[in-house]
Design an enzyme around this catalytic site. Structure first.
Site, PDB file in Angstrom:
ATOM      1  N   PRO A   1     107.267  46.747  26.362  1.00 53.30           N
ATOM      2  CA  PRO A   1     105.855  46.727  25.943  1.00 53.30           C
ATOM      3  C   PRO A   1     104.971  47.601  26.835  1.00 53.30           C
ATOM      4  CG  PRO A   1     106.764  44.499  25.981  1.00 53.30           C
ATOM      5  CD  PRO A   1     107.792  45.393  26.596  1.00 53.30           C
TER       6      PRO A   1
ATOM      7  N   HIS B   1      69.291  28.314  35.723  1.00 54.03           N
ATOM      8  CA  HIS B   1      70.762  28.257  35.793  1.00 54.03           C
ATOM      9  C   HIS B   1      71.256  28.615  37.191  1.00 54.03           C
ATOM     10  CE1 HIS B   1      71.652  28.011  31.402  1.00 54.03           C
ATOM     11  NE2 HIS B   1      70.423  28.480  31.334  1.00 54.03           N
TER      12      HIS B   1
ATOM     13  N   CYS C   1      69.273  23.276  32.549  1.00 53.60           N
ATOM     14  CA  CYS C   1      68.584  23.807  31.372  1.00 53.60           C
ATOM     15  C   CYS C   1      68.491  22.749  30.274  1.00 53.60           C
ATOM     16  CB  CYS C   1      69.235  25.109  30.918  1.00 53.60           C
ATOM     17  SG  CYS C   1      68.083  26.127  30.007  1.00 53.60           S
TER      18      CYS C   1
ATOM     19  N   GLU D   1      74.071  28.176  38.377  1.00 52.83           N
ATOM     20  CA  GLU D   1      75.485  28.594  38.355  1.00 52.83           C
ATOM     21  C   GLU D   1      75.654  30.112  38.331  1.00 52.83           C
ATOM     22  OE1 GLU D   1      73.825  27.279  35.883  1.00 52.83           O
ATOM     23  OE2 GLU D   1      74.538  27.880  33.899  1.00 52.83           O
TER      24      GLU D   1
ATOM     25  N   LYS E   1     111.967  51.862  37.087  1.00 47.60           N
ATOM     26  CA  LYS E   1     112.143  52.135  35.659  1.00 47.60           C
ATOM     27  C   LYS E   1     110.780  52.390  34.997  1.00 47.60           C
ATOM     28  CE  LYS E   1     114.327  49.993  31.651  1.00 47.60           C
ATOM     29  NZ  LYS E   1     114.952  48.771  31.180  1.00 47.60           N
TER      30      LYS E   1
HETATM   31  N1  GLN Z   1      68.157  25.153  23.972  1.00 57.20           N
HETATM   32  C1  GLN Z   1      67.306  25.036  25.122  1.00 57.20           C
HETATM   33  C2  GLN Z   1      66.208  26.087  25.128  1.00 57.20           C
HETATM   34  O1  GLN Z   1      66.317  27.093  24.467  1.00 57.20           O
HETATM   35  C3  GLN Z   1      68.117  25.102  26.402  1.00 57.20           C
HETATM   36  C4  GLN Z   1      68.791  26.414  26.634  1.00 57.20           C
HETATM   37  C5  GLN Z   1      69.866  26.379  27.684  1.00 57.20           C
HETATM   38  O2  GLN Z   1      70.399  25.322  28.004  1.00 57.20           O
HETATM   39  N2  GLN Z   1      70.262  27.538  28.193  1.00 57.20           N
HETATM   40  O3  GLN Z   1      65.233  25.938  25.817  1.00 57.20           O
END
Ligand code: GLN
Length: 537
Positions: free
Chosen positions: A192, A509, A383, A511, A225
């Site tokens: 492959p 967020h 969020c 994260e 190879k």
């Molecule tokens: N749906 C929600 C908003 O638009 C939260 C969005 C999210 O969790 N990223 O405010």
């Protein structure tokens, strides 16, 4: 170094081989030698960006500081390199075509027939070069999404061919393939890889380095190879064996000499060996946890881990920082209710309610939050998770029994979460949310202040709805503290609960900002709080 060098990473045989991790690992190694590096992902689909793509199909949408909705591989790039990316780091075919068509309508090509070659390929080239100008990087690593042989990848591979021809030894091509193990034959198979390299060669591109994903070690003769059939030197055949953790890959690539091979091809010298001391320290802690803790991730995409990639990785970083292994239990919000939370959330020392859109699983998220609040279990809401915490508190503590977000119930008599004023006039769905980094001012005497240890923070956002400020007195009087506010627009960004050991909801967020070098403080403190109630040594 004066002239930027360009490294392309293509993939063959199958998708999901981990081009993103290989690219991020190479970036890490070059960076650890003192070079400046950036990574870019070119995605061959026609969407303008992945913002409108279903997480089931495409995993998480990663958001950058400048508000770009991008491919989740950019999350890996940031987590490995600790360098923020931007819109310029992710380009899709949709975006390329849109700008070419806009130029055509403006009359920029007046008189010429607009074609894939040269107009589309020139636009792709422009996007690659633009990135190097932006940051004056020593290396730009460009990952081409998809697999060689896909119809939609053709203009990208053609662009690689042209850049290679134009730049000569300032350009290197790494091709990532699969060397499968056939258990019936008891052998690793190179065919492959040979075929996929041939496909690349047919399109005018000779790879310089072949990285082989494999479940078993490649013998010298197997490497020879592949080298013989694919026109590369045996040292340029790099084994990429399955690793216990993605964070092992930079070390494995260093042992295989990937960075040296790349530098050889690009005629770059470095007197310095990669300084991976901090990375190795992180790996050591990751592999030798002193205790464990169980945390639940409540969401509606729990079957597919890619949908919550950045959250999962943030727990890896934060756990490591706490010398602890976080056992993350994925909990499906659709099947949670007030009556089964005690059973389904049993044994958890922390509960995270995930971000999301749409009404599926909302009531389950609210039940999980009620359970965390009443049972004094550390809680982090991100969020939509924060918005659900506000709804839960309004319903069950303040007594607004039909409280809701207008995202899910337009006629509620208590719209405690409502669409933001600026969002009301927006019609289109792509790239129209409140996106990217915004400042937030933190109240003293709050958990948030303990966590961040500063008063002004910048965090990334992706939402349309927001805490309804009309209700501020009701919440504050009942014991929900609003401890983070956007100073310019007065938007509520952080909520906390009085009298609860650790209950934090954030409209942003965190994260997206956790990296190996800088694990996010909110996750670190959340894990710490969970350890306090349920760490197992
Ligand atoms: N749906 C929600 C908003 O638009 C939260 C969005 C999210 O969790 N990223 O405010």
């Amino acid at each position: 170094m004066t002239d930027t060098k360009y490294i392309f990473v293509t993939g063959g045989v199958t998708s999901s081989l981990g081009k993103g991790i290989i690219s991020a690992s190479l970036a890490k190694l070059l960076q650890a030698r003192g070079f400046s590096v950036t990574i870019q992902k070119l995605d061959p689909y026609i969407n303008i960006d992945p913002g409108t793509l279903n997480p089931y199909e495409h995993g998480e949408c990663f958001v950058t500081d400048d508000g770009a909705e991008t491919d989740l591989d950019l999350g890996h790039y940031e987590r490995f390199s600790n360098v923020p990316t931007s819109q310029a780091n992710n380009v899709t075919t949709g975006r390329i075509y849109q700008s070419v068509i806009d130029k055509e309508r403006r009359g920029d090509y007046l008189g010429s027939t607009v074609q894939v070659i040269p107009h589309i390929t020139d636009e792709i080239k422009h996007r690659i070069m633009l990135l190097s100008k932006k940051g004056n990087y020593d290396f730009v690593i460009t990952e081409i999404g998809g697999t060689v042989g896909d119809i939609e990848s053709l203009p990208y591979i053609e662009t690689v061919r042209q850049i290679r021809w134009e730049l000569g030894n300032r350009c290197a091509v790494i091709h990532l393939t699969l060397v499968p193990f056939l258990s019936a034959a008891g052998e690793l198979k190179t065919k492959p890889t040979q075929h996929s390299v041939k496909l690349l060669q047919e399109q005018g591109v000779q790879p310089d380095i072949i990285v082989c994903r494999t479940e078993h070690h490649l013998t010298e003769s197997l490497k020879n190879k592949i080298a013989l059939f694919c026109n590369v030197s045996p040292t340029a055949v790099i084994e990429s064996i399955d690793a216990p953790s993605i964070y092992d890959v930079p070390i494995l690539m260093k042992e295989e000499g990937l960075d040296l091979e790349v530098m050889k091809r690009l005629q770059v010298t470095s007197s310095q060996e990669p300084d991976l001391a901090r990375w190795k320290e992180f790996l050591h802690k990751l592999k030798n946890p002193r205790q464990e803790v169980n945390i639940g991730l409540v969401g509606k995409y729990v079957e597919l881990k890619d949908s919550y990639k950045s959250i999962i990785e943030s727990f890896v970083h934060a756990g490591t920082e706490n010398y602890c292994k976080v056992n993350l239990r994925m909990v499906h919000s659709e099947y949670l209710s007030d009556s089964n939370c005690a059973e389904k959330l049993e044994g958890l020392s922390g509960i995270l309610v995930a971000p999301g859109f749409g009404s599926r699983g909302i009531e389950g998220k609210i039940s999980a939050i009620r359970y965390a609040r009443e049972n004094r279990i550390p809680f982090l809401g991100i969020c939509l998770g924060m918005q659900c915490a506000v709804i839960e508190f309004a319903r069950n503590v303040i007594g607004f029994t039909d409280a809701h977000s207008t995202e899910f119930d337009k006629r509620t008599s208590h719209p405690v979460i409502d669409i933001m004023e600026q969002q009301k006039k927006i019609a289109g769905l792509g790239g129209t949310m409140r996106l990217g980094a915004y400042p937030c001012r933190i109240a003293k005497d709050s958990i948030a202040h303990d966590v961040y240890n500063t008063e002004l923070i910048l965090e990334r956002h992706r939402h349309r709805y927001e805490f309804n400020n009309k209700y501020i007195p009701d919440f504050e009087n009942a014991g929900m503290k609003l401890t983070g506010i956007n100073p310019k627009e007065n938007l509520v960004e952080i909520v906390e609960l009085e009298g609860h050991p650790w209950f934090v909801g954030v409209q942003f967020h965190p994260e997206y900002r956790s990296t190996v070098a800088e694990p996010h403080p909110l996750f670190i403190h959340f894990v710490k709080a969970a350890l306090q109630i349920g760490g197992k040594g």
